[in-house]
Design a protein around this motif. Structure first.
Motif, mmCIF file in Angstrom:
data_model
loop_
_atom_site.group_PDB
_atom_site.id
_atom_site.type_symbol
_atom_site.label_atom_id
_atom_site.label_comp_id
_atom_site.label_asym_id
_atom_site.label_seq_id
_atom_site.Cartn_x
_atom_site.Cartn_y
_atom_site.Cartn_z
ATOM 1 N N ALA A 40 0.846 -1.205 0.000
ATOM 2 C CA ALA A 40 0.000 0.000 0.000
ATOM 3 C C ALA A 40 0.882 1.257 0.000
ATOM 4 O O ALA A 40 0.475 2.322 -0.500
ATOM 5 N N LEU A 41 2.118 1.144 0.524
ATOM 6 C CA LEU A 41 3.034 2.287 0.559
ATOM 7 C C LEU A 41 3.394 2.764 -0.845
ATOM 8 O O LEU A 41 3.789 3.914 -1.041
ATOM 9 N N VAL A 42 3.306 1.853 -1.838
ATOM 10 C CA VAL A 42 3.653 2.236 -3.214
ATOM 11 C C VAL A 42 2.401 2.239 -4.096
ATOM 12 O O VAL A 42 2.469 2.045 -5.317
ATOM 13 N N GLY A 43 1.252 2.387 -3.465
ATOM 14 C CA GLY A 43 0.008 2.613 -4.204
ATOM 15 C C GLY A 43 -0.690 1.369 -4.722
ATOM 16 O O GLY A 43 -1.565 1.472 -5.601
ATOM 17 N N ALA A 44 -0.337 0.179 -4.215
ATOM 18 C CA ALA A 44 -0.991 -1.033 -4.717
ATOM 19 C C ALA A 44 -2.038 -1.525 -3.730
ATOM 20 O O ALA A 44 -1.854 -1.442 -2.517
ATOM 21 N N GLY A 45 -3.133 -2.042 -4.264
ATOM 22 C CA GLY A 45 -4.193 -2.593 -3.427
ATOM 23 C C GLY A 45 -3.947 -4.060 -3.132
ATOM 24 O O GLY A 45 -3.029 -4.670 -3.697
ATOM 25 N N PRO A 46 -4.778 -4.649 -2.257
ATOM 26 C CA PRO A 46 -4.570 -6.071 -1.897
ATOM 27 C C PRO A 46 -4.866 -7.041 -3.036
ATOM 28 O O PRO A 46 -4.529 -8.218 -2.935
ATOM 29 N N ASP A 47 -5.497 -6.557 -4.124
ATOM 30 C CA ASP A 47 -5.768 -7.470 -5.249
ATOM 31 C C ASP A 47 -4.619 -7.440 -6.262
ATOM 32 O O ASP A 47 -4.838 -7.468 -7.470
ATOM 33 N N SER A 48 -3.407 -7.376 -5.760
ATOM 34 C CA SER A 48 -2.230 -7.330 -6.645
ATOM 35 C C SER A 48 -1.435 -8.622 -6.522
ATOM 36 O O SER A 48 -1.442 -9.268 -5.477
ATOM 37 N N ASP A 49 -0.743 -8.946 -7.598
ATOM 38 C CA ASP A 49 0.244 -10.025 -7.526
ATOM 39 C C ASP A 49 1.601 -9.394 -7.215
ATOM 40 O O ASP A 49 1.883 -8.289 -7.693
ATOM 41 N N ARG A 85 6.769 -15.823 -6.635
ATOM 42 C CA ARG A 85 5.597 -15.022 -6.996
ATOM 43 C C ARG A 85 4.502 -15.328 -5.988
ATOM 44 O O ARG A 85 4.277 -16.492 -5.650
ATOM 45 N N MET A 86 3.830 -14.276 -5.499
ATOM 46 C CA MET A 86 2.687 -14.508 -4.611
ATOM 47 C C MET A 86 1.435 -13.991 -5.292
ATOM 48 O O MET A 86 1.372 -12.801 -5.662
ATOM 49 N N ARG A 87 0.491 -14.890 -5.461
ATOM 50 C CA ARG A 87 -0.752 -14.510 -6.140
ATOM 51 C C ARG A 87 -1.635 -13.670 -5.234
ATOM 52 O O ARG A 87 -1.524 -13.722 -4.009
ATOM 53 N N ARG A 88 -2.581 -12.957 -5.867
ATOM 54 C CA ARG A 88 -3.418 -12.001 -5.125
ATOM 55 C C ARG A 88 -4.246 -12.646 -4.015
ATOM 56 O O ARG A 88 -4.531 -12.004 -3.014
ATOM 57 N N TRP A 98 15.297 -14.063 3.834
ATOM 58 C CA TRP A 98 16.299 -13.010 3.587
ATOM 59 C C TRP A 98 15.836 -12.082 2.443
ATOM 60 O O TRP A 98 16.514 -11.908 1.432
ATOM 61 N N LEU A 99 14.672 -11.492 2.648
ATOM 62 C CA LEU A 99 14.068 -10.675 1.579
ATOM 63 C C LEU A 99 14.965 -9.490 1.203
ATOM 64 O O LEU A 99 15.587 -8.868 2.071
ATOM 65 N N SER A 100 14.987 -9.197 -0.084
ATOM 66 C CA SER A 100 15.655 -7.957 -0.515
ATOM 67 C C SER A 100 14.673 -7.033 -1.212
ATOM 68 O O SER A 100 14.833 -5.818 -1.152
ATOM 69 N N SER A 101 13.650 -7.581 -1.878
ATOM 70 C CA SER A 101 12.695 -6.686 -2.536
ATOM 71 C C SER A 101 11.308 -7.311 -2.667
ATOM 72 O O SER A 101 11.166 -8.543 -2.648
ATOM 73 N N VAL A 102 10.329 -6.405 -2.759
ATOM 74 C CA VAL A 102 8.941 -6.785 -3.018
ATOM 75 C C VAL A 102 8.505 -5.957 -4.216
ATOM 76 O O VAL A 102 8.601 -4.733 -4.181
ATOM 77 N N GLU A 103 8.050 -6.626 -5.246
ATOM 78 C CA GLU A 103 7.694 -5.908 -6.479
ATOM 79 C C GLU A 103 6.250 -6.243 -6.840
ATOM 80 O O GLU A 103 5.887 -7.415 -6.928
ATOM 81 N N VAL A 104 5.443 -5.190 -7.028
ATOM 82 C CA VAL A 104 4.061 -5.413 -7.445
ATOM 83 C C VAL A 104 4.080 -5.663 -8.950
ATOM 84 O O VAL A 104 4.579 -4.833 -9.709
ATOM 85 N N THR A 105 3.587 -6.820 -9.386
ATOM 86 C CA THR A 105 3.679 -7.161 -10.815
ATOM 87 C C THR A 105 2.388 -6.858 -11.578
ATOM 88 O O THR A 105 2.416 -6.639 -12.779
ATOM 89 N N THR A 106 1.247 -6.866 -10.903
ATOM 90 C CA THR A 106 -0.006 -6.477 -11.592
ATOM 91 C C THR A 106 -0.875 -5.668 -10.636
ATOM 92 O O THR A 106 -0.862 -5.891 -9.440
#
Lengths: 411, 153
Positions: free
Chosen positions: A333-342, A358-361, A403-411
């Protein structure tokens, strides 16, 4: 020359005849094979279905919805996969024991149909033994085969279930004739010699077994059933908590490991010992409204959620644990994505096949999907993914990226 | 129009449908193999499957036959119930041994980390065999005594 061939053939025939007589015992009635075949069929179907589910979770297809709840679903399916897979060892060997004298039929091939039948049985036996062997050795992490486990185990599962189905079709009349229990006939003449496995189906399928045959058959079934029960009891505790004290043959035992939890891939194996501990560590978050860099302090300052979720490994072990962290949906949500995002998670790890996930919505929308910072009330151990890892309901452990380095909203 | 003479019975139709499904599943597996497995590995898969058959048919099964032949007279003497108890205990111990072999090898080679294979399987199997042999011997003694008692009645 002709007499030489005839002599060789004669000797072979005698050898096969002796081998058939020696290996035939009264318990090896067709009914024994049918009963063991039923158990084998049920176990193979459970293994195939649960294996397919695990495969779909690891390689999702877009049109198929996935289920984050119930949270124990994957734990149950994968636990069942490995327990039934190990219980297959005595049942498969018992089934093969019951038909072993058939190996010594002479001549081995009598025509095209017999060739086809022998070929389909070879496919069934070879794929079943190899599939069970690969699985048992893979969960023990001793894998000397030059074959990719995931690819070969998956492909062989289809061949095995197909060969089993074809075998059922070929043997259907015999299966149908021996499906129901027939009372033993005390008045039937006991065979003077141990009864040999019929070369051809029993001429009188309705013939009730003699008392000796019936008792021997039950003895064989009790032996196979006991062995399967002992194997299941000695291994199920790696995922069924109340049976944990009995898990003396399981590769993992619950409660053993840093913070009381087993580890699969260590920080050293993943090559993250320095990068995970670096004070410069930041979690990169990328979304439709741009990107953010979050330090560990930033993440700790966000609203924290504590949940009890199992970590469930494809190798069949699982354990409940209490995780605390930030909801995945709050972070994106900090980067403008809603919970229905992958989203796609990337690890710091430099070695290993599971550096991204990949984590599905369906999972992102679940409020129990966390970027975990704490385990059991303590800061996450580096072996469990310090500084931050993914934990979400109903996902295989290999997808709960450490050991996370990034989270990327793909859709 | 295809005329089948004699007409197919329902069980024949079921057989054909089940058999065709089996062939379709095998073909699906072969197609997936072509997609997922590099061609240079095909031979390995076939060789390992054949090796599994040879190990079973040529080694494990004859060993079981030999043990059964050695114990046949005893089994006949002690009666079916005692024989079933003894056989079950020994078969269960043998299957546990098969399951434990990979773990024993890994413990000897050194497991990947100290949370894997924390149990000493050799000790567990030793205990397992002591119990199994104890049960088998107990069954043999009880069966022999019962048989002797029955003869003297």
């Amino acid at each position: 020359m002709a007499s030489l061939t005839a002599r060789a053939s004669d000797r072979l025939e005698r050898f096969f005849g002796t081998a058939r007589a020696r290996t035939s015992t009264p318990g090896r009635r067709t009914r024994t094979t049918v009963v063991l075949g039923r158990a084998l069929g049920v176990l193979l179907i459970v293994c195939f279905a649960t294996g397919l589910y695990s495969h779909v979770l690891q390689n999702p297809v877009d049109w198929l919805p996935l289920l984050p709840r119930p949270v124990h679903l994957y734990r149950v399916t994968q636990g069942a996969h490995v327990i039934t897979g190990l219980a297959l060892v005595p049942v498969l060997l018992g089934k093969l024991w019951s038909v072993y004298p058939r190996l010594f039929a002479w001549p081995p091939i009598t025509g095209p149909v017999s060739l086809l039948e022998r070929g389909s049985i070879a496919l069934l036996v070879g794929s079943a033994l190899l599939e069970v062997g690969l699985g048992a050795m893979n969960i023990a992490q001793w894998y000397p085969f030059p074959l990719s486990f995931r690819a070969v185990h998956f492909v062989l599962a289809w061949v095995l279930i197909g060969a089993m189905t074809l075998h059922i079709a070929i043997k259907l009349p015999l299966i149908a004739a021996h499906w129901r229990r027939v009372r033993e006939d005390p008045s039937a003449d006991e065979p003077t010699e141990p009864r040999t496995w019929p070369d051809t189906p029993d001429p009188d399928l309705e013939r009730p077994p003699t008392v000796a045959e019936g008792v021997s058959r039950r003895g064989a079934l009790i032996a196979v059933g006991s062995a399967a029960g002992v194997v299941a009891l000695a291994t199920a505790g790696q995922t069924v908590a109340p049976l944990a004290p009995l898990a003396v043959l399981a590769p993992r035992r619950p409660g053993i490991g840093p913070q009381g939890l087993p580890v699969n891939r260590t920080a050293a194996e993943a090559g993250v010992m320095a990068s995970a501990r670096s004070p410069q560590w930041r979690l990169s978050v990328m979304g439709p409204d741009g990107s953010a860099e979050l330090s560990l302090l930033d993440l700790r300052a966000m609203p924290q959620q504590t949940v009890e979720l199992p970590i469930a490994c494809v190798e069949g072990w699982s354990q409940n644990a209490v995780w605390t962290g930030v909801r995945v949906q709050d972070v994106i949500a900090l980067v403008g994505a809603g919970p229905d995002s992958d989203v796609r998670f990337t690890s710091l790890q430099t070695r290993g096949a599971f550096a991204t996930s990949r984590m599905r919505r369906e999972y992102v929308a679940d409020p129990w999907s966390l970027i975990a910072l704490r385990l059991g009330g303590e800061t996450l151990d580096i072996e469990h993914g310090y500084p931050a890892r993914v934990i979400a309901p109903g996902r295989p452990g290999v997808r709960q990226t450490k050991w996370l380095s990034s989270v990327e909203v793909t859709t | 129009m295809i005329i089948v003479d004699p007409p197919l019975r329902r069980s024949d139709v079921a057989r054909i449908v089940i058999g065709a499904s089996g062939v379709a599943l095998i073909l699906a597996g072969i197609v997936m193999a072509i997609v997922a497995i590099p061609p240079e590995r095909y031979a390995s898969v076939v060789v390992w499957a054949l090796a599994a058959i040879v190990i079973h048919d040529g080694l494990v099964a004859p060993l079981v036959v030999a043990v059964a032949l050695i114990g046949r007279r005893t089994a006949q003497r002690i009666g079916t119930t005692a024989a079933a108890v003894a056989r079950s205990a020994l078969v269960a111990a043998a299957c546990c041994t098969l399951i434990a072999v990979p773990g024993i090898v890994v413990r000897a080679l050194g497991p990947r980390n100290e949370t894997i294979h924390t149990v000493d399987y050799v000790v567990v199997l030793s205990a397992c065999w002591v119990v199994a042999i104890g049960i088998a011997v107990g069954a043999v003694i009880a069966g022999a005594m019962r048989a002797r008692h029955a003869r003297t009645m």
